[in-house]
Every structure is written in C-alpha cells, then in structure tokens.
Design a protein around this motif. Structure first.
Motif, PDB file in Angstrom:
ATOM      1  N   ASN A 130       0.828  -1.206   0.000  1.00  0.00           N
ATOM      2  CA  ASN A 130       0.000   0.000   0.000  1.00  0.00           C
ATOM      3  C   ASN A 130       0.861   1.254   0.000  1.00  0.00           C
ATOM      4  OD1 ASN A 130      -2.818  -0.864   0.107  1.00  0.00           O
ATOM      5  ND2 ASN A 130      -2.244  -1.859   2.037  1.00  0.00           N
ATOM      6  N   PRO A 131       0.338   2.363  -0.591  1.00  0.00           N
ATOM      7  CA  PRO A 131      -0.988   2.511  -1.179  1.00  0.00           C
ATOM      8  C   PRO A 131      -1.062   1.913  -2.585  1.00  0.00           C
ATOM      9  CG  PRO A 131       0.217   4.547  -1.435  1.00  0.00           C
ATOM     10  CD  PRO A 131       1.098   3.641  -0.635  1.00  0.00           C
ATOM     11  N   ASN A 136      -5.969   8.120   9.581  1.00  0.00           N
ATOM     12  CA  ASN A 136      -6.224   6.678   9.526  1.00  0.00           C
ATOM     13  C   ASN A 136      -6.874   6.288   8.208  1.00  0.00           C
ATOM     14  OD1 ASN A 136      -5.463   6.871  12.194  1.00  0.00           O
ATOM     15  ND2 ASN A 136      -7.535   6.732  12.981  1.00  0.00           N
ATOM     16  N   ILE A 137      -6.735   5.005   7.841  1.00  0.00           N
ATOM     17  CA  ILE A 137      -7.543   4.516   6.729  1.00  0.00           C
ATOM     18  C   ILE A 137      -9.006   4.603   7.159  1.00  0.00           C
ATOM     19  CG2 ILE A 137      -5.754   3.071   5.717  1.00  0.00           C
ATOM     20  CD1 ILE A 137      -7.020   0.647   7.054  1.00  0.00           C
ATOM     21  N   HIS A 138      -9.842   5.076   6.240  1.00  0.00           N
ATOM     22  CA  HIS A 138     -11.243   5.277   6.582  1.00  0.00           C
ATOM     23  C   HIS A 138     -12.068   5.114   5.315  1.00  0.00           C
ATOM     24  CE1 HIS A 138      -9.495   9.202   5.613  1.00  0.00           C
ATOM     25  NE2 HIS A 138     -10.700   9.641   5.309  1.00  0.00           N
ATOM     26  N   LEU A 142     -10.089   1.269   1.177  1.00  0.00           N
ATOM     27  CA  LEU A 142     -10.346   2.439   2.004  1.00  0.00           C
ATOM     28  C   LEU A 142      -9.376   3.549   1.644  1.00  0.00           C
ATOM     29  CD1 LEU A 142     -10.671   0.596   5.439  1.00  0.00           C
ATOM     30  CD2 LEU A 142     -12.504   1.173   3.850  1.00  0.00           C
ATOM     31  N   MET A 167      -7.153   7.164   2.594  1.00  0.00           N
ATOM     32  CA  MET A 167      -6.318   7.663   3.678  1.00  0.00           C
ATOM     33  C   MET A 167      -5.756   9.015   3.278  1.00  0.00           C
ATOM     34  SD  MET A 167      -2.955   5.809   5.239  1.00  0.00           S
ATOM     35  CE  MET A 167      -1.795   6.676   6.296  1.00  0.00           C
ATOM     36  N   ARG A 211      -5.854  12.364  -0.718  1.00  0.00           N
ATOM     37  CA  ARG A 211      -6.397  11.088  -0.264  1.00  0.00           C
ATOM     38  C   ARG A 211      -6.138  10.010  -1.308  1.00  0.00           C
ATOM     39  NH1 ARG A 211     -12.057  13.548   2.320  1.00  0.00           N
ATOM     40  NH2 ARG A 211     -11.187  13.803   4.406  1.00  0.00           N
ATOM     41  N   ARG A 230       0.686  -3.346   5.577  1.00  0.00           N
ATOM     42  CA  ARG A 230       1.078  -2.487   4.444  1.00  0.00           C
ATOM     43  C   ARG A 230       1.440  -3.352   3.244  1.00  0.00           C
ATOM     44  NH1 ARG A 230       3.931   3.166   3.773  1.00  0.00           N
ATOM     45  NH2 ARG A 230       4.907   2.901   1.743  1.00  0.00           N
ATOM     46  N   THR A 240      -6.069   2.333  -0.179  1.00  0.00           N
ATOM     47  CA  THR A 240      -5.362   1.182   0.363  1.00  0.00           C
ATOM     48  C   THR A 240      -6.225  -0.068   0.183  1.00  0.00           C
ATOM     49  OG1 THR A 240      -6.286   1.498   2.579  1.00  0.00           O
ATOM     50  CG2 THR A 240      -4.223   2.615   2.074  1.00  0.00           C
ATOM     51  N   GLU A 242      -5.164   2.644  12.000  1.00  0.00           N
ATOM     52  CA  GLU A 242      -4.199   2.192  11.000  1.00  0.00           C
ATOM     53  C   GLU A 242      -3.762   3.384  10.170  1.00  0.00           C
ATOM     54  OE1 GLU A 242      -1.475   0.703   9.863  1.00  0.00           O
ATOM     55  OE2 GLU A 242      -2.617  -1.066  10.535  1.00  0.00           O
ATOM     56  N   THR A 243      -2.550   3.865  10.437  1.00  0.00           N
ATOM     57  CA  THR A 243      -1.998   5.016   9.725  1.00  0.00           C
ATOM     58  C   THR A 243      -0.844   4.632   8.804  1.00  0.00           C
ATOM     59  OG1 THR A 243      -0.326   5.519  11.400  1.00  0.00           O
ATOM     60  CG2 THR A 243      -2.530   6.448  11.741  1.00  0.00           C
TER      61      THR A 243
END
Length: 705
Positions: free
Chosen positions: A34-35, A284-286, A302, A304, A311, A338, A314, A247-248
């Motif tokens: 990721n990403p 964070n992943i959102h 999601l 991030m 943005r 990751r 991921t 999760e960052t």
C-alpha cells in the motif's frame, strides 16, 4: 536547499523486467504494498462484475469528471472512463467565470453499482442535487440523469425485490427509495433508519450479504475510524461496531492538513486552522467499500489522507468474525498490513505490475475522429473555454484569458502529483505572449505556487511565486540576456512524504538552477484536493492576451523502483527507530538493544528468502530468530534449527525502513522504548511517528558473513 535523488531505473522483480516509470503496488513476487496508487483517489467505491473490478472516485471541480478504474486482480488498475466530459450546468461557477467558483465542491463521493444489465454511478453535485450516470459499457458513453433530490454522500442498494434504496446522512442515517427510471426519489419514502447519537458517520456503503443488510460508514470525530452497522431489515434496527481504527501505516497528516478559508481573486491567502477538525483527524484509513473476490475472500478498499498528495487508496484483507467484516487478519483485527499477499485469483497470478496512467506527454490517448485527445491523467481546473486551447503534434497551446491569479485562471490543465518523490518538467515557448501575460508551471493547491514567465510591456521576467507568504522572486530575462530566450524549461521537484517542493529553470533543458525557496505543501479542506501540477496562461491586466505553447512534459518518479528495498544477500544491522539503537542477539538467545555504535557480530543479520515476500531472519552466528508462545517480551529467541524459524512478511516502509509481520500471528516484532523489556512480537502496527518500537531501519554492513 535539499536536493532529491533523481534517476531513471529498471525494476527487476522475480525475473520479470518492467520499466519502473510509475508507482505500482504490485511487488512482482505475489505481494502488493500500500498505497495502491501514490496519487490522489478520494472516496473510493468498489464493484465486482464477474471477473472484473471497478473503482469509482471523486473528482470535485475538475473535468472530465467521475473517474472509473478497472482491474482484474484488485492490485493493478487501468483507466476505464470518466462519466462526463464537462459539467453541463448553466451556473458560471462550474466554469470559473464572473468571479464564481466551485473549489472544494463539484461532484464527489460516488457510488458505483451494476443492475438490470447496466452500470450506475450516483453522486452529488453541490447546489444541483443528486446525479446519476448510466451506461451498458463501463467505457461509456454515459447518460446523465439529474435526480435533483437533496441526497448526498450516499450509497445505493438494488434490493432483491426490485426496490432501489439510497442511504445517506451524517450521524442520523436516512433511507430513501429511488424511482427506477432515475428521475428522482420517490415521494414520502424518506425514513430515519439509524437515529442521531448512534455513533454512525458518513461515507456510506450499503450491502446485502446472506440476507443481512450491512452499512459501512466513517466517523471523523475525534479521528477517522470505520464502522459497520447491520440489520435483518433495511429499515433497522441496526447494531454497530468499529471494524478498523488507528491504522496510519506510520504516517502523520500533512503539515497544513486541516485548514479552511476561501479562494480570493487578488491572490491573498486566507487559510485558517479548522477548529472542528483535529490536525490528525483523517490520517487513519477510513471511508471506502468492501468486495468479495471469486474465491469468497473479502477485501476493503479504504482511503487515507496521505500528506500533500491528498487522499489515496489502500487495499486490506477482510476477516469475518461473529458476523462482522473486520479489516485485517486473524489475531490482529482492526489493523491492516502495508504489504500482503495478492488475491488468490487467476488474474492476480498472471498480472504484470502496472500503473493506471501514463503521466508524461499530452497525447497518450488515441485520436478520436482525427483529433488529438488529452490522455486521461489530465483534467481541467473547472470547465475550460474549449475555443481557447488546442493540441497539435503533442504540443499544447493555451490562450491567455483575464485573471488576477493562478487559482482564477481558466483553461488551466492539471494532473495529480505522484509520490513519494517525483520531478515534473515542461518546455515552455514564450514567443506568443503579449503584455500582461503570465504562463508557466504551478501547483494548484491552497496555498498555490508557480514558476513562470511574465511579460510586462516588452520586458520578460522569470518569476517564482509562493502564495503562503506572498513571496515573489524575479529574474529579468530581458536585461540578463542579450538575446531574450524563446524557450525555457520549468521544473517542480516534490518530496511529498515530507510535504516539500521547490522550483527550477533552465535554458537548455539539461542544466537547471533553483528559483525561490523550498515550499511547504498541504492537503486542505478548501479545494478538498492535494497538490496538482498545473500548466497555465492568463493575463493579469484584464484583457485577452496571447498564448503559450507547452511540450515535452515529463514526470520522473525517483522511488518507483523498489527492487532493492529488501536487503537480500546483504549483511545488515537493524536500528530501532524508537531507540536509535541496533538490535542485539545476546548469547542466551534473547534480543536486546545495545549502544548505537555497536557493530559487533551480535548486531549483524541477514535474510533467508522464503518466497512471496516472506523471509526468515538469521543472526551472524548462523542461528535463526524464532518466537515461542504468543510472542510476549522474552519470547523472541534464537535457534539453530531452521525449521523452527519464524516466518515474517517484510513490510516495506521505504527509505530502508520496515516492519516484520509474523505470518503465523499477524503481529509485528518490536521493542518498547519505555519499558526496558526485550523484543516481543505482540505489536499491532506502526504509530504515526514510527516511534512506538515496531518500525526499524536496516543499515548495510560489510563484509558479509
């Protein structure tokens, strides 16, 4: 001024040689990192139709709009289409005319669905209401339906009984039926299905799975986290739990991430901190959706907030537990690796690493009806005046229209910057400029910046402008050179993980010199976009000017090649970022920190490759790292038996930084910087500062053992 390493590289992975021109998540060894894209792709919504996956994303005020990507393996993506070429609303704001604009508005948070033999993409346009685009072919053409109703940030569910539901709202969640002909919502059908105060956010994604209704949403207060609500009925009642938080991937928010303000014609910057949002609110992943692959494995896509890039997306495995779709892996639910194994579907095995776009040049797309077409990586800032630009033989001509500053300049052509580091260069011909014209290469952002040429009467001035401090640095080309140059090369070099960039210029395209200072970049809530390269031409004296010609636009990605990031065949020390000290294998088998200068054999390690990104860690004396029990402090030991060695998935954090995730427990090896305990394997992931004890850096040592 810090210079960034620039190189053209060749990526060789698993005996597959691919030109490493652009970031791709595919590592070429059966894993991905990721990403998915190291450039902006906001509000992702995912759809699978047969063996094909489609990802729709926000485009805000840029056109063409509503982008859709296509994949066969969820890792490698290609451009599929835009849903529309231009905003077709009469309001001048969509065209940046008469002092009106739609920065941070436009079209956003799409929902992509497939039903009745056609694709549907739903989205909201500020001031215009709900929009729907339909097509039987993902490549278009698309039919526009203006549904008008005040329904935003929605998800749509085509239910088994033929009814169509729109789920929308923040905190108080509503469900509204839609008409089958997409002419609008059904009257008197709006109902609250989740009341205010139920800790449910926005960015909804509704699914019906095995007869149960699942609603994925995101709450941003006090920070971003993803929730799931479920019910046996579309109308509720719903129960809710958090399915991922914290999760960052070891990233902070951008330096100026959460600011609000307005775009003003004279160029003054009015950005201010936003008191309603914490500086790290959305790191964070959102917000995003989930999808089931052909083998029954579920995945979450999601977004991030990824520094000044904006943005991005991921990919994380989903584990169902007690009827809930948790992001992550058994033993470490709620967090996401990751680096992980690609989906176990045939297309994932056969796929070559690839990126969605060709970023260099203007005409990667084929001609249409004999006319050159801009490649899909390019978008206009608001609707352009199509009579005031042209493309011929790969050369872009922009005619200068009146504007007081870059953010109000019509016909500005943009593309998203790409990280972690990249260098954008363009050749500019200035022979067609007239008095008052300003043209060049810029960064469409708030604050904006640019390097370009200004024509003041008969004088040509090279200028670098940074809106953050209203800073201007000039070079008078007319007085400095006996013969005024007709061409000039402009360059922007960005280190987007550091949120920094600087400009350079050249008269021959080979020898560049800096102009201005290193600038701080941002992701902000005024445009709701990250940094964008911008090619522009406007007239600052209030009249229609001449023109500028751009050609040979290139983007070089200095970290696209990740083939050497895992230190196979090397002897190295492991430095814990939390303590600054090397990992130390003591005689009794436990692993402790020692002094930073220690280069004894007890601090030397190497990797044993187990394939597909999996490794075993071996000490200088030949023993292997193994972990007993749950991996608590003191459980990380050494053994001469290679069959007992713990197998890790290498987590690449770039710049020789990494984590080691146990394939057995899905937890990470690390050492607390505060307790004094020995190494353990019970860390859940990286903290944003990478100082929690699980993120490390490798340092090559010679000779090898």
């Amino acid at each position: 001024m810090k210079k960034f390493f620039i190189a053209a590289t060749i990526l060789v992975v698993c005996q597959l040689t691919v030109l490493a021109q652009s970031w791709t998540a595919d590592n070429g060894n059966g894993t991905y990192t990721n990403p998915l894209f190291y450039d902006e792709f906001s509000d992702p919504d995912i759809l699978r139709v047969g063996d094909d996956y489609y990802l729709a994303g926000t485009t805000m005020h840029a056109v063409p709009g509503l982008v859709i990507l296509h994949s066969r393996d969820l890792v490698n993506w290609e451009f599929a289409s835009y849903c529309f070429d231009r905003f077709d609303f009469a309001d001048d704001a969509f065209s940046l005319k008469n002092g009106k604009e739609i920065y941070g508005q436009g079209i956003w948070a799409p929902c992509i669905r497939y039903a009745n033999g056609q694709f549907y993409v739903f989205s909201n346009v500020n001031g215009q209401g709900l929009q729907c685009y339909t097509s039987t072919d993902i490549r278009g053409p698309w039919k526009h339906h203006n549904m008008q109703g005040r329904i935003y940030d929605l998800s749509v569910l085509f239910d088994d009984d033929g009814k169509i539901y729109a789920i929308h709202g923040y905190g108080e969640v509503h469900c509204t039926e839609l008409k089958g002909d997409m002419s609008g919502p059904l009257d008197h059908t709006d109902r609250v299905i989740i009341p205010q105060g139920s800790a449910v956010g926005e960015g909804h994604h509704m699914y019906k799975i095995n007869g149960m209704y699942y609603l994925i949403s995101t709450d941003y207060k006090p920070n971003g986290r993803t929730l799931c609500s479920r019910s046996k009925s579309i109308w509720g009642p719903y129960e809710t739990c958090v399915i991922t938080a914290d999760e960052t991937f070891g990233y902070h928010a951008a330096s100026l991430t959460q600011v609000k303000g307005r775009i003003v014609p004279d160029g003054t910057y009015f950005g201010q901190p936003d008191p309603d949002r914490d500086a790290t609110a959305c790191t964070n992943i959102h917000q995003g959706g989930i999808v089931e692959d052909q083998n029954g494995q579920w995945w979450a896509l999601l977004m991030m907030d990824f520094h000044s890039i904006g943005r991005t997306v991921t990919l994380a495995p989903v584990t169902w537990k007690d009827g809930w779709p948790y992001v992550g892996l058994e033993g470490n639910l709620g967090r996401a690796p990751r680096t992980w194994t690609k989906p176990a579907i045939p297309a994932a095995v056969d796929a070559r690493p690839s990126a969605p776009y060709v970023r260099s040049g203007f005409t990667a797309a084929p001609k249409q009806k004999g006319r050159e077409v801009l490649s899909p990586v390019w978008q206009w800032n608001h609707n352009p005046d199509d009579g005031m630009w042209s493309l011929k033989n790969g050369r872009l001509r922009l005619h200068a229209l009146p504007a007081e500053q870059l953010m109000w300049a019509r016909n500005t052509l943009t593309q998203r910057v790409i990280g972690p580091q990249s260098v954008a260069t363009v050749e500019l011909s200035v022979g067609g400029m007239r008095d008052g014209d300003v043209c060049g290469l810029g960064n469409i952002n708030v604050p904006c910046s640019w390097i370009g040429v200004v024509k003041d009467d008969r004088r040509l001035v090279l200028r670098c402008f940074d809106q953050a401090g209203n800073d201007t640095v000039d070079v008078d080309l007319s007085s400095r050179f006996s013969s005024v140059p007709r061409k000039i090369w402009l360059r922007m070099t960005g280190d987007y993980d550091r949120d920094r960039a600087y400009y350079e210029w050249s008269l021959d395209g080979s020898h560049f010199q800096p102009l201005g200072h290193e600038m701080v970049l941002s992701y902000q809530l005024i445009t709701f976009q990250g940094s964008r390269h911008a090619l522009f031409a406007f007239n600052s004296k209030g009249h229609r000017g001449g023109y500028a010609d751009f050609e040979n636009f290139t983007v070089e990605e200095t970290k696209a090649d990740r083939s050497g990031n895992i230190p196979y065949g090397k002897t190295f020390r492991i430095i814990n970022l939390a303590t600054g000290k090397p990992m130390h294998a003591q005689p009794h088998g436990l692993m402790h920190d020692t002094q930073p200068e220690d280069r004894s054999p007890q601090t030397l390690f190497r990797l044993v490759d187990r394939g597909q990104g999996k490794v075993v860690l071996q000490c200088a004396d030949g023993r292997y790292v193994w972990v007993s029990g749950l991996g608590l402090p003191g459980d990380v030991r050494l053994t001469a038996d290679s069959t007992k060695a713990e197998v890790f998935m290498w987590q690449d954090y770039l710049d020789r930084q990494f984590m080691l995730m146990s394939v057995r427990t899905h937890r990470y090896i690390g050492k607390s910087p505060t307790t004094g305990s020995p190494y353990s394997m019970d860390f859940t992931g990286a903290d944003p500062a990478r100082r929690g004890g699980a993120v490390m850096r490798w340092e090559e040592m010679k000779p090898a053992f």
